[in-house]
Write a protein that holds these residues in place. Structure first.
Motif, mmCIF file in Angstrom:
data_model
loop_
_atom_site.group_PDB
_atom_site.id
_atom_site.type_symbol
_atom_site.label_atom_id
_atom_site.label_comp_id
_atom_site.label_asym_id
_atom_site.label_seq_id
_atom_site.Cartn_x
_atom_site.Cartn_y
_atom_site.Cartn_z
ATOM 1 N N LEU A 138 -59.049 -26.380 0.846
ATOM 2 C CA LEU A 138 -59.439 -24.968 0.865
ATOM 3 C C LEU A 138 -58.762 -24.219 2.011
ATOM 4 C CD1 LEU A 138 -63.230 -25.189 -0.061
ATOM 5 C CD2 LEU A 138 -61.305 -24.543 -1.518
ATOM 6 N N SER A 139 -58.518 -24.906 3.127
ATOM 7 C CA SER A 139 -57.852 -24.251 4.259
ATOM 8 C C SER A 139 -56.436 -23.820 3.888
ATOM 9 C CB SER A 139 -57.822 -25.172 5.470
ATOM 10 O OG SER A 139 -57.110 -26.361 5.174
ATOM 11 N N LEU A 141 -55.496 -22.887 0.835
ATOM 12 C CA LEU A 141 -55.662 -21.675 0.026
ATOM 13 C C LEU A 141 -55.944 -20.463 0.906
ATOM 14 C CD1 LEU A 141 -57.791 -23.113 -2.919
ATOM 15 C CD2 LEU A 141 -55.431 -22.301 -3.042
ATOM 16 N N ASP A 142 -56.765 -20.649 1.941
ATOM 17 C CA ASP A 142 -57.054 -19.558 2.873
ATOM 18 C C ASP A 142 -55.788 -19.111 3.595
ATOM 19 O OD1 ASP A 142 -59.765 -19.496 2.217
ATOM 20 O OD2 ASP A 142 -60.301 -20.947 3.789
ATOM 21 N N GLU A 143 -54.952 -20.065 3.963
ATOM 22 C CA GLU A 143 -53.688 -19.749 4.642
ATOM 23 C C GLU A 143 -52.770 -18.946 3.718
ATOM 24 O OE1 GLU A 143 -49.839 -22.324 5.967
ATOM 25 O OE2 GLU A 143 -51.797 -23.108 6.586
ATOM 26 N N TRP A 144 -52.654 -19.386 2.462
ATOM 27 C CA TRP A 144 -51.815 -18.658 1.510
ATOM 28 C C TRP A 144 -52.356 -17.251 1.260
ATOM 29 C CZ3 TRP A 144 -51.496 -23.264 -2.414
ATOM 30 C CH2 TRP A 144 -50.519 -24.174 -1.991
ATOM 31 N N LEU A 145 -53.675 -17.119 1.233
ATOM 32 C CA LEU A 145 -54.304 -15.810 1.043
ATOM 33 C C LEU A 145 -54.016 -14.909 2.242
ATOM 34 C CD1 LEU A 145 -56.187 -14.012 -0.688
ATOM 35 C CD2 LEU A 145 -58.099 -14.995 0.572
ATOM 36 N N ALA A 146 -54.136 -15.449 3.453
ATOM 37 C CA ALA A 146 -53.879 -14.669 4.665
ATOM 38 C C ALA A 146 -52.412 -14.243 4.759
ATOM 39 C CB ALA A 146 -54.274 -15.473 5.902
ATOM 40 N N GLU A 152 -57.074 -12.877 -4.195
ATOM 41 C CA GLU A 152 -58.406 -13.494 -4.322
ATOM 42 C C GLU A 152 -58.564 -14.236 -5.653
ATOM 43 O OE1 GLU A 152 -61.075 -13.948 -2.404
ATOM 44 O OE2 GLU A 152 -60.188 -12.959 -0.673
ATOM 45 N N LYS A 155 -56.796 -17.466 -5.530
ATOM 46 C CA LYS A 155 -57.530 -18.418 -4.697
ATOM 47 C C LYS A 155 -58.646 -19.079 -5.489
ATOM 48 C CE LYS A 155 -60.292 -19.098 -0.621
ATOM 49 N NZ LYS A 155 -61.260 -18.554 0.259
ATOM 50 N N GLU A 159 -58.841 -23.123 -6.485
ATOM 51 C CA GLU A 159 -59.904 -24.033 -6.063
ATOM 52 C C GLU A 159 -60.188 -25.109 -7.110
ATOM 53 O OE1 GLU A 159 -63.198 -21.503 -5.082
ATOM 54 O OE2 GLU A 159 -62.286 -20.845 -3.195
#
Length: 183
Positions: A138-139, A141-146, A152, A155, A159
């Motif tokens: 998940l981290s 995915l959060d990095e790619w989102l940031a 969203e 993301k 998941e």
């Protein structure tokens, strides 16, 4: 008061109806079994030919990793390759989903170098892929989102992926875009 004990058998139909109900259920189950066997026999089973892996691509075939009943965790860290996979959809600018023989799409993510060079594929392209199989976190995915590589919606869809191929090489071998490769 009259004695009606002698007429009880002619009026009490509980036992014969119970036996009849069991016979009807057994008959119905038999009929379902016959119909199921006929349906299975009428299906045409297509054998999927083994995917040919190009000579410059080494490693575990992607078809083995994505086969139904296979645990991808056993291939983590291995070099995975596959040839002729159709791009099902894009995953932001980070990667794409390929169609597999099992019917489940599988995620392929571009390497940092490929993303920096602007390499991309289009939906419907046929691609040859080689890279390392990595467990989804998940981290990440959060990095790619940031970074703006995915949105969203991507993301949420990402998941569902338990693993993905961190592509070191992607070659468009056919479809709607020009051929290209990334190293």
């Amino acid at each position: 008061m009259p004695d009606n004990a002698s007429r009880r058998g002619s009026v009490d139909l509980g036992m014969p109806l119970m036996i009849l109900a069991f016979l009807v259920i057994i008959g119905f189950m038999y009929w379902l079994n016959v119909q199921s066997a006929a349906d299975k026999a009428s299906r045409v089973i297509e054998e999927v030919p083994e995917e040919e892996v190009a000579t410059d691509m080494a490693g575990v075939p992607l078809a083995d990793v994505t086969a139904i009943g296979t645990d991808p965790a056993t291939f983590e860290g291995e070099t995975v390759s596959g040839a002729g996979y159709a791009v099902a959809s894009l995953f932001g600018t980070v990667g794409f989903w390929v169609e597999t023989a099992s019917g489940n799409p599988f995620l392929v993510a571009y390497s940092e170098e490929m993303r920096a060079s602007g390499f991309s594929v289009a939906q419907g392209d046929a691609v040859d892929v080689m890279g390392e199989l990595v467990a989804m976190q998940l981290s990440l995915l959060d990095e790619w989102l940031a970074d703006g590589g995915i949105n969203e919606n991507d993301k949420i869809i990402g998941e569902f992926a338990t693993h993905f191929v961190a592509a070191a090489q992607v070659t468009v071998s056919g479809g709607g875009a020009d051929s290209g490769a990334g190293d």
